[in-house]
Design a protein around this motif. Structure first.
Motif, mmCIF file in Angstrom:
data_model
loop_
_atom_site.group_PDB
_atom_site.id
_atom_site.type_symbol
_atom_site.label_atom_id
_atom_site.label_comp_id
_atom_site.label_asym_id
_atom_site.label_seq_id
_atom_site.Cartn_x
_atom_site.Cartn_y
_atom_site.Cartn_z
ATOM 1 N N TRP B 145 113.003 38.607 26.821
ATOM 2 C CA TRP B 145 111.511 37.573 26.932
ATOM 3 C C TRP B 145 110.620 36.083 26.743
ATOM 4 O O TRP B 145 110.558 37.068 25.667
ATOM 5 C CB TRP B 145 110.574 38.633 28.133
ATOM 6 N N VAL B 146 110.705 35.281 26.876
ATOM 7 C CA VAL B 146 110.268 35.075 25.990
ATOM 8 C C VAL B 146 108.648 34.237 26.810
ATOM 9 O O VAL B 146 108.820 33.590 27.956
ATOM 10 C CB VAL B 146 111.077 33.119 26.114
ATOM 11 N N CYS B 152 108.986 37.881 23.486
ATOM 12 C CA CYS B 152 108.457 39.360 23.748
ATOM 13 C C CYS B 152 108.780 41.223 23.662
ATOM 14 O O CYS B 152 107.529 41.646 23.536
ATOM 15 C CB CYS B 152 106.806 39.063 24.627
ATOM 16 N N PHE B 153 109.518 40.348 23.956
ATOM 17 C CA PHE B 153 110.945 42.193 24.910
ATOM 18 C C PHE B 153 111.948 41.418 23.553
ATOM 19 O O PHE B 153 112.479 40.345 24.649
ATOM 20 C CB PHE B 153 110.157 42.601 25.457
ATOM 21 N N LEU B 154 113.048 42.278 23.758
ATOM 22 C CA LEU B 154 114.292 41.532 23.419
ATOM 23 C C LEU B 154 114.991 42.961 22.870
ATOM 24 O O LEU B 154 114.527 44.101 22.779
ATOM 25 C CB LEU B 154 114.642 41.185 21.593
ATOM 26 N N TYR B 238 111.947 43.438 36.238
ATOM 27 C CA TYR B 238 111.829 41.868 36.369
ATOM 28 C C TYR B 238 109.760 41.417 37.173
ATOM 29 O O TYR B 238 109.530 40.498 37.156
ATOM 30 C CB TYR B 238 111.527 41.840 39.009
ATOM 31 N N HIS B 239 109.339 42.812 37.202
ATOM 32 C CA HIS B 239 107.679 42.625 36.902
ATOM 33 C C HIS B 239 107.467 41.170 35.974
ATOM 34 O O HIS B 239 107.111 40.668 35.315
ATOM 35 C CB HIS B 239 107.302 43.489 36.850
ATOM 36 N N ALA B 240 108.125 41.666 34.733
ATOM 37 C CA ALA B 240 108.183 41.309 33.340
ATOM 38 C C ALA B 240 109.144 39.950 33.673
ATOM 39 O O ALA B 240 108.266 39.132 32.444
ATOM 40 C CB ALA B 240 109.380 42.012 32.084
ATOM 41 N N PHE B 257 101.522 44.759 28.257
ATOM 42 C CA PHE B 257 102.066 45.462 29.062
ATOM 43 C C PHE B 257 104.292 45.779 28.390
ATOM 44 O O PHE B 257 104.631 46.723 29.197
ATOM 45 C CB PHE B 257 103.323 43.827 30.078
ATOM 46 N N PHE B 258 104.251 44.868 27.359
ATOM 47 C CA PHE B 258 106.228 45.533 26.770
ATOM 48 C C PHE B 258 105.622 46.476 26.361
ATOM 49 O O PHE B 258 104.563 46.335 25.292
ATOM 50 C CB PHE B 258 106.519 44.238 26.659
#
Lengths: 651, 346
Positions: B145-146, B152-154, B238-240, B257-258
């Protein structure tokens, strides 16, 4: 499971479908574990609020029908079974006061559960059958665990009471097929013999049912077995035999069930005079007269048709004599023909496959024929989806036994029935397709042989109407059922759109044709085919269904009722919105279903009439029409209402 | 254009592609909504496997040998050239090449060819396609997520067998490459000018620890990896997606969030795609050994619609997924592998 329930609860309505499989799978696995039922019951409220039942019938527990749980609990579809199990455990939580439900009270829940237990009693007492194991695998054990858990919580007492009520309700409709009822009674007998089961006081009502099969009279009180009973008869004098005869007759007329011992007695009495035969069938003066007039024929029928296995046909024979149809000139000779009939190899094979090798197929067919002629309204369509054929058989047995006997001969001897449609012959053999050849195991012998032919002919008539405007039953019904079906035809649904049309006129016409207050007090003369829109207990549309209108008259409470035949196996149905079809207690004869005229009219969509009669529309009061339309609007007509305008102008 | 204008009037800020086919639609709409015409071009890059490879190569990312094929002769020539490069002699078994239709998602239209005879079996409608040399190595996928150009999360998804099974988070053996993988993904983000959103690239790591780029998609991965992530980390992926795409999201919201990769995972979640192994099947029958395994959670298999099993046309079009969850990644990996030997349809 808790995690899965939580993620289901967290999901939005559109996302629940994705989360469901995990919940279902975890439920299935938990139910397989010891103590699983209790664990699910504790979580019942959370499961329901999370949305487990959304979009299914289980979401509205108030409309659930206990009898349908039989199918769900034996379903090969694991999800169906799991949902039913969870729903029952939820109702247990409601019944015990652990869960306050908005839609059902604790009493309703308890009542529902005891009925579920009652109709599934066999799951409590017998291990899974081969078929269940094959279809359900380990899940067959789950349904048993569930019922054991439920019965431990609810108690046997209530269950048996419900079961006995249910059996009496079915028996009052006098079905021809009583195997299911007999099985249930046997289950009760087994339960009563089991010292571990505490039946409380409720068991008493079951006595009469059990004794009607297994210990009806003094001579067979302790269920000695037919051989011993037969030897006992030898040593009885006339007054003892008379005592046996009236005992069986009383029980048979009381329950509609015939004990195998009864068949033994009847065969034995062939060696005695007509008087005792008549007593053993409990004949009235009409029946006795028929017996005396046609004693040789009746003796032959008993000789050939009545065996221990086919005992139930004694009731059919009795009612056949009582109906006096032997006095119709063709019927007695037709029965003689039936007695000497050679069955085709195909017919023999079908009968043997379903009913077993003894007695021979001809005896089975004869016994079935006696039942059909004695109880025309006892014919059920079984699992067969085409209600028209069952309706036709019933109508012929009721109105034209000669024709039924003729048709039966064609089917059993020639494997072919020919009917005419608009001058053209239709042979059931030529239109044979593969689909209608599947063997039905839940039909009576006559239906078993005749229905496949009728289904094909009916389908072919439908094919010949393809392309015509409107509903094909306009042309099919009179040609298929008989000349007495009115050629006039009225439907209130536009076939192309499914929308209702001319509701007012349709209803006024129906009142004018059938309601004695509007048709010059003319009773229905011939049974008339009619179509109804069947709705479920939540008044939602289920499908179109064929029935026969038999009578319209005032019931003992002075309510005008329509009495009709429903080929479904159980006529006592809840069609929702307070429309509950009666089968007893409103002046119904055995096998008849009934509804108040207004309620019946609200579910009607097709009826026939004689086009030569004046056919003036009845001047039915607006208030009454509005009541009918109200029922219609609240049920299957909800989304079929025509645009308001035309209807009001006519007033 | 009409869609974009309508959405703009309704106050929509951004379009998020969910399926492969909607990537360039979203790109087109976003170029209007965010007033940045380059977004359309960017989405085209991410849709066309050939353009994608070139761009990666330009950015200094290691890729295998690749070429475009417009007809069957191109395929045969490429097959010969690749094996020539590998110094194969006549009679040596060929190294295979991979063919992928330009614009199909994931494994659809993916086939492997070893001999010129197999070229005839390719249907016309799969041309034009991308041809690639085969890379021996450990294939894995990444979900990243970018937001504002920052990862932000990998997540690293480990394949047990490509097209059959995947689980998250990966085993420690694969996770030890995380720093290198993160560097590769950052390079990718820079090369493709990705400011926000979600990317799903695939890499090979060869025995000497070298990373090769396979391809990248600008949409959620198949095989329900989002479900697996939710199962183990507890956040809705999906929220992410919505958060990462929304230009109005703040860095604080993102950080709150993450969860933290790997350490915040409650276990390992995996799934297995079922293909019938027999040619003729009559019913669904989940093996007891699978059903009773502690790690087994649920399945979404349905009863067979037809008795004849049609031949698999590509990786990935399985009959349904099985879901597993458990503590130990190695047990899970072996369990997923074991499923390949079982019959779910008999």
């Amino acid at each position: 499971m808790d995690h899965a329930i939580q993620s289901l609860a967290d999901a939005g309505d559109f996302g629940k479908q994705v989360k469901l499989p995990r919940v279902m799978d975890s439920l299935r696995r938990v139910l397989l574990l010891p103590g699983g039922c209790a664990a699910v019951r504790e979580r019942a409220e959370r499961l329901e609020t999370a949305g487990l039942f959304l979009g299914t019938d289980w979401a509205q527990p108030q409309i659930l029908i206990p009898a349908l749980s039989t199918g769900s609990l034996r379903s090969a579809n694991t999800d169906t079974m799991v949902l039913e199990a969870v729903s029952d455990l939820r109702l247990l939580a409601v019944a015990k006061g652990d869960y306050q439900h908005a839609l059902v009270s604790a009493e309703q829940a308890a009542d529902h559960l005891s009925q579920v237990l009652a109709v599934n009693l066999s799951l409590l007492f017998s291990p899974p059958t081969e078929a269940e194991r094959e279809q359900q695998g380990r899940m067959a054990q789950v349904s048993r665990e569930l019922l054991h858990y439920l019965v431990a919580e609810v108690g046997y007492e209530k269950v048996l009471e419900n079961l006995v009520d249910e059996i009496w309700r079915i028996l009052r409709q006098r079905p021809i097929q009583v195997d299911g009822v007999k099985r249930m009674i046997t289950q009760i007998a087994v339960a009563r013999a089991n010292p571990d089961v505490d039946l409380g006081a409720s068991g008493l009502g079951a006595d009469r049912l059990i004794s009607s099969l297994y210990g009806t009279t003094e001579g067979c009180r302790e269920d000695p077995g037919v051989e011993i009973y037969r030897t006992r008869l030898d040593s009885m004098d006339d007054s003892a035999l008379q005592y046996e005869a009236t005992g069986f007759a009383r029980s048979m007329h009381d329950t509609g069930l015939v004990s195998p011992y009864h068949a033994v007695l009847l065969r034995f009495l062939l060696t005695r005079g007509e008087y005792l035969l008549g007593e053993a069938m409990g004949l009235s003066s009409t029946g006795r007269d028929s017996l005396l007039c046609y004693h040789e024929l009746v003796r032959s029928l008993i000789e050939q048709a009545v065996h221990v296995e086919t005992a139930q046909c004694v009731y059919g024979l009795t009612l056949l004599l009582e109906r006096g149809i032997l006095y119709q000139p063709p019927v007695a000779p037709a029965l003689w023909r039936q007695l000497a009939l050679r069955l085709s190899p195909h017919s023999r094979q079908r009968l043997t496959q379903v009913f077993g090798p003894t007695p021979d197929p001809r005896a089975w067919l004869l016994s079935g024929m006696l039942s059909v002629l004695g109880l025309p309204l006892g014919i059920g369509q079984g699992d067969n989806p085409t209600c028209q054929s069952a309706r036709a058989l019933s109508m012929w047995a009721y109105n034209d036994p000669d024709y039924l006997l003729q048709t039966l001969v064609w089917a059993a001897r020639d494997d072919e029935i020919v009917m005419h449609f608009e001058g053209q012959p239709i042979s059931s053999r030529e239109t044979a397709d593969t689909e209608s050849t599947a063997l039905q195991h839940d039909l009576d012998p006559v239906s078993l042989l005749v229905v496949p032919h009728l289904d094909r002919i009916y389908a072919e008539m439908g094919r010949r109407c393809v392309g015509r405007d409107g509903d094909p039953h306009r042309w099919i019904n009179p040609e298929f059922h008989g000349w007495w079906s009115g050629r006039g035809f009225r439907i209130n649904v536009d076939v192309a759109t499914g929308q209702l049309t001319d509701i007012d006129e349709f209803l006024r016409h129906f009142y004018a044709g059938y309601h004695p207050f509007y048709n010059g007090n003319q009773p229905v003369i011939h049974p008339q085919p009619a179509g109804i829109a069947v709705t479920d207990s939540a008044a939602r549309f289920v499908g179109w269904h064929a029935i026969t209108v038999l009578r319209v008259s005032l019931d003992p409470q002075d309510v005008m009722r329509v009495y009709f035949y429903n080929p479904n196996n159980d006529s006592g149905q809840d069609w929702g919105d307070g429309v509950v079809v009666g089968t007893a207690g409103h002046g119904e004869r055995f096998g008849e279903a009934s509804l108040p005229f207004e309620q019946f009219a609200s579910r009607l969509y097709i009826f026939h009439f004689d086009p030569l009669e004046p056919g003036e529309l009845a001047a039915v009061e607006r208030a009454e029409l509005d009541r009918v339309i109200g029922y219609l609007r609240r049920s299957w007509g909800a989304d079929r209402m025509p645009v308001e305008s035309g209807a009001t102008e006519q007033d | 254009m009409e869609i974009a204008e309508t959405l703009k009037k309704k106050g929509v800020d951004v379009a998020i592609p969910i399926f492969e086919e909607t990537v360039e639609w979203a790109g087109a709409i976003n170029s209007v909504l965010l007033d940045n015409p380059r977004l359309l071009g960017q989405s085209m890059l991410l849709r066309d496997k050939s353009l994608m490879k070139r761009r990666a190569q330009l950015g200094g990312i290691r890729v295998g040998i690749f070429e475009e094929a417009h007809e069957r002769d191109d395929v045969i020539r490429f097959l010969k050239r690749v094996n020539q490069t590998l110094l194969k002699l006549d009679g040596d078994p060929n190294d295979p090449i991979h063919l992928k239709a330009f614009d199909k998602a994931g494994c659809l239209g993916h086939r492997i060819i070893r001999t010129p005879d197999e070229v005839d079996l390719i249907p016309d409608d799969e041309f034009p396609m991308l041809m690639e040399s085969h890379l021996d190595g450990w294939e894995f996928a990444v979900e990243a997520w970018v937001h504002n150009g920052r990862i932000c999360f990998l997540n690293i998804s480990e394949y047990v067998t490509l097209g059959y099974s995947v689980f998250v988070p990966a085993t420690p053996e694969l996770e030890k490459y995380r720093p290198e993988i993160t560097r590769q993904v950052e390079k990718l983000i820079k090369t493709f000018d990705i400011e926000f959103g979600f990317i799903h690239p695939e890499y090979f790591v060869t025995s000497d620890g070298e990373m090769y780029f396979g391809e990248v998609a600008y949409r959620p991965p198949g095989f329900k990896v989002f479900e697996l992530l939710e199962r183990t980390y507890g956040f809705n992926a999906y929220h992410a997606l919505v958060l990462a795409f929304d230009p109005k999201t703040t860095d604080e919201e993102i950080d709150a969030f993450f969860p933290k990769e790997v350490v915040d995972a409650t276990g390992h979640a995996g799934c297995f795609g079922v293909y019938p192994r027999r040619r003729v099947v009559s019913r669904l029958s989940v093996p007891i050994e699978t059903e009773d395994h502690d790690y087994f959670e649920s399945h979404e298999l349905t009863a067979p619609q037809a008795e004849k099993v049609t031949k698999r046309t590509a990786f990935g079009n399985h009959w349904g997924l099985l879901y597993f969850f458990g503590e130990d990644p190695y047990t899970l990996r072996d369990l997923l592998k074991r499923q390949e030997e079982l019959d779910f349809y008999i």
